[in-house]
Motif scaffolding. Sequence first.
Motif, short mmCIF file in Angstrom:
data_model
loop_
_atom_site.label_atom_id
_atom_site.label_comp_id
_atom_site.label_asym_id
_atom_site.label_seq_id
_atom_site.Cartn_x
_atom_site.Cartn_y
_atom_site.Cartn_z
N PRO A 13 15.36 -1.52 -18.58
CA PRO A 13 14.80 -1.01 -19.83
C PRO A 13 13.38 -1.50 -20.11
CG PRO A 13 16.48 -2.66 -20.27
CD PRO A 13 16.51 -2.40 -18.79
N PHE A 29 19.67 6.05 -11.42
CA PHE A 29 18.35 5.68 -10.93
C PHE A 29 18.46 4.62 -9.84
CE2 PHE A 29 17.78 7.94 -14.78
CZ PHE A 29 16.64 8.69 -14.52
N TYR A 80 14.82 -1.75 -11.56
CA TYR A 80 14.94 -0.72 -12.59
C TYR A 80 15.60 -1.32 -13.82
CZ TYR A 80 16.06 3.59 -14.99
OH TYR A 80 16.14 4.58 -15.92
N ARG A 100 14.79 10.38 -22.98
CA ARG A 100 14.16 11.71 -23.02
C ARG A 100 12.88 11.76 -23.84
NH1 ARG A 100 19.08 13.08 -21.55
NH2 ARG A 100 19.62 15.08 -20.60
N ILE A 140 9.99 6.27 -11.74
CA ILE A 140 11.42 6.00 -11.59
C ILE A 140 11.98 7.04 -10.62
CG2 ILE A 140 11.71 4.86 -13.82
CD1 ILE A 140 12.76 7.46 -14.99
N SER A 150 14.12 6.20 -18.61
CA SER A 150 14.48 7.62 -18.50
C SER A 150 14.79 8.25 -19.86
CB SER A 150 15.69 7.78 -17.58
OG SER A 150 16.83 7.14 -18.15
N PHE A 183 22.13 15.56 -12.10
CA PHE A 183 20.67 15.43 -11.98
C PHE A 183 20.09 14.47 -13.03
CE2 PHE A 183 16.28 16.41 -12.93
CZ PHE A 183 15.72 16.36 -11.66
N GLY A 184 19.33 13.49 -12.54
CA GLY A 184 18.57 12.63 -13.44
C GLY A 184 19.38 11.62 -14.23
N GLN A 185 20.57 11.29 -13.76
CA GLN A 185 21.43 10.35 -14.49
C GLN A 185 21.43 8.95 -13.88
OE1 GLN A 185 23.28 10.31 -17.27
NE2 GLN A 185 22.49 12.30 -17.86
N GLU A 223 18.55 9.06 -25.48
CA GLU A 223 19.49 9.13 -24.36
C GLU A 223 18.78 8.96 -23.02
OE1 GLU A 223 23.01 12.01 -22.49
OE2 GLU A 223 21.43 12.89 -23.69
N ALA A 224 19.38 8.18 -22.15
CA ALA A 224 18.85 7.99 -20.80
C ALA A 224 19.17 9.22 -19.95
CB ALA A 224 19.45 6.74 -20.18
N GLY A 225 18.25 9.56 -19.07
CA GLY A 225 18.48 10.69 -18.16
C GLY A 225 17.41 11.74 -18.29
N VAL A 226 16.88 12.20 -17.13
CA VAL A 226 15.73 13.09 -17.17
C VAL A 226 16.05 14.56 -16.93
CG1 VAL A 226 14.08 11.26 -16.58
CG2 VAL A 226 15.13 12.62 -14.74
N SER A 227 17.30 14.97 -17.15
CA SER A 227 17.51 16.41 -17.05
C SER A 227 16.89 17.07 -18.28
CB SER A 227 19.00 16.74 -16.89
OG SER A 227 19.66 16.60 -18.11
N TYR A 269 19.73 21.12 -8.15
CA TYR A 269 19.48 20.99 -9.58
C TYR A 269 20.36 21.91 -10.42
CZ TYR A 269 16.73 20.43 -13.85
OH TYR A 269 16.32 20.16 -15.13
N GLN A 271 15.80 2.80 -22.14
CA GLN A 271 15.71 3.05 -20.70
C GLN A 271 14.42 3.84 -20.42
OE1 GLN A 271 17.72 1.94 -18.24
NE2 GLN A 271 18.85 0.80 -19.80
#
Lengths: 355, 355
Positions: A56, A32, A54, B64, A164, B62, A28-30, B148-152, A171, B60
Amino acid sequence: MKNLTSMIDIQKSPNSKLSQTNFDNLVFGQVFSDHMMECDYKDGAWQNPVIKPYGPITLQPSARVFHYGQAVFEGMKAYKDKEDKIWLFRPDQNFERINKSSERLAIPEFPKDYFFNALEELLKLDKDWIKQGFGNSLYIRPFVIASEAGVSASAAKEYKFMIICSPAQAYYSGEVRVKFSEKFSRAADGGVGYAKAAGNYGAQFYPTNLAKEEGFQQIIWTDANSHEYLEEAGTMNIFFRIGDKLVTAPTNDRILDGVTRKSVLTLAEEFNIDTEVRRVSVKEIVEAAEKGELKEMFGSGTATVINPIVGFGYKGKKYELPKMEDSYAKFFKDKLMKIQYNEAEDKFGWRYEVK
Amino acid sequence: MKNLTSMIDIQKSPNSKLSQTNFDNLVFGQVFSDHMMECDYKDGAWQNPVIKPYGPITLQPSARVFHYGQAVFEGMKAYKDKEDKIWLFRPDQNFERINKSSERLAIPEFPKDYFFNALEELLKLDKDWIKQGFGNSLYIRPFVIASEAGVSASAAKEYKFMIICSPAQAYYSGEVRVKFSEKFSRAADGGVGYAKAAGNYGAQFYPTNLAKEEGFQQIIWTDANSHEYLEEAGTMNIFFRIGDKLVTAPTNDRILDGVTRKSVLTLAEEFNIDTEVRRVSVKEIVEAAEKGELKEMFGSGTATVINPIVGFGYKGKKYELPKMEDSYAKFFKDKLMKIQYNEAEDKFGWRYEVK
């Protein structure tokens, strides 16, 4: 809304990451999708909305978001039906809520036409990132950050709104057990708990990590005053089934007004499920569990849809819930997903087609 | 500490912005010095500390920090004495506190040797940005963000620690009136109020903007449960002088343990000022103001040092404080600044020379 001339500058990505993406093994969320939407607030107005590849973003290290957490977000999903039509679920609710969150964080309101136009254009461009099949979706993350440089502790005059998108399967995986919070709190009366404010989430990680060490995946937050009443889970609202009665806490300024939560309540009414929206005490739930009357607990949220909870912990004791044949969690998840994936009648006008 | 071989990669800026900077007309936190420090947390360790030209950072979308406010900071100042020696004030306290804040935000602890080495090298490089004279300083902003990239919604595995520096004159200008909060809250019991967490600050902007519309510059936050007890001002701890007695609220998990606050308490003890550290009720302060017994209120904080408060508002009524000849605010500000600028004996070992 649908006939608006596009007001967004669209810069197509020269190449797609689709072929490198393993849709059977998504975290999840890794990952894009190929495009993102960006819009800046400057000189008192939201301007220059753009959809572009997409990638930075660059900010001054003094940008207020880094120092003062002036940031809000939303979570939405796009679904694809069997005819490849793309659907959103109650996007009006997300639009209203991001502006409600923004108001509390002293962030200027985002315009409705930009919001929907951006969603439509972005999803049309990245439509191949949405896969058919129950559980598959494109998770959509609109968010706003204070981008103005300068560390004086006051609301910024410049912001960045972005969207994004990340392809998603389910999940949560595995069984979810929750801890009822005895000491830590998520939100104060008169605070920002009802907003999807960035700081509400970071504040939960440490207590959640401690709970994980005890074998729980999530915390059910209790009221900060007494820790006697169950509120929400941080990423989910929480429902209890006592006997055949469905019980959930009312929203207030500490609890997020979840879109899935309110949809469950509407479905419960439609299907004549006896429902009470009222304060839920820890004592009541512990007693119901001890008497065998607590049949189910489940969380609701956009990312998770409906997440069954198989047990909970409180004051060092662990409680396991029975496995139900006629599970409410399963019932609501099925009803909601059939509406979301255009496989059932949309009685309440919740679906929104992207075309 | 002083004899450590530099462990930081130092990249000098080819040109200085010094000559373009008007030191007589500085807005707090707007201009930054020539260099900044950056250090990344990756693979379970803080690594590659570097001092380099001040400039933008790239993340990124995403990351956090943008979504979950996983970020903490500190505020410090460097002072220059009449012999051009550079001094910090109790930097050990800031070091300890940033790690205390980090722990609560699930951010890994930053190493002490990196922290002090970075401060020393950075201040030596940018020493010309520190101007002599009472009130002049270089404001130092160490901060940590989840990169860190990623929205979990869980704690990041990668972070960025940075130090940026901004030349400063006095933080507040003009008379400061405060509003006692009746509805909004800053922090919950069991929450993150004691931490310098980014989200604590963004959450205050909206209520503060409303207070500004009523003619107040700041809010004194009250406890979220009852709004009956005065806590802190968000960027300052608060002291009350009732008759000749100095009163301030105790620190707890809602109130920041201010370095200036604790220094004031130590000085009050040294100079035999009758002091009470206890809950301070709104009722008591309103009554004292009505009886003419409330002689002073002032805030303490690194940015402001000591900030006199000339009046307050509560439930629609406004109260003005008397102008005191023998002001405690003036007394503590003078004592503190003489120590900070190496013009008085440093009885408590608070000064730290950068050399």
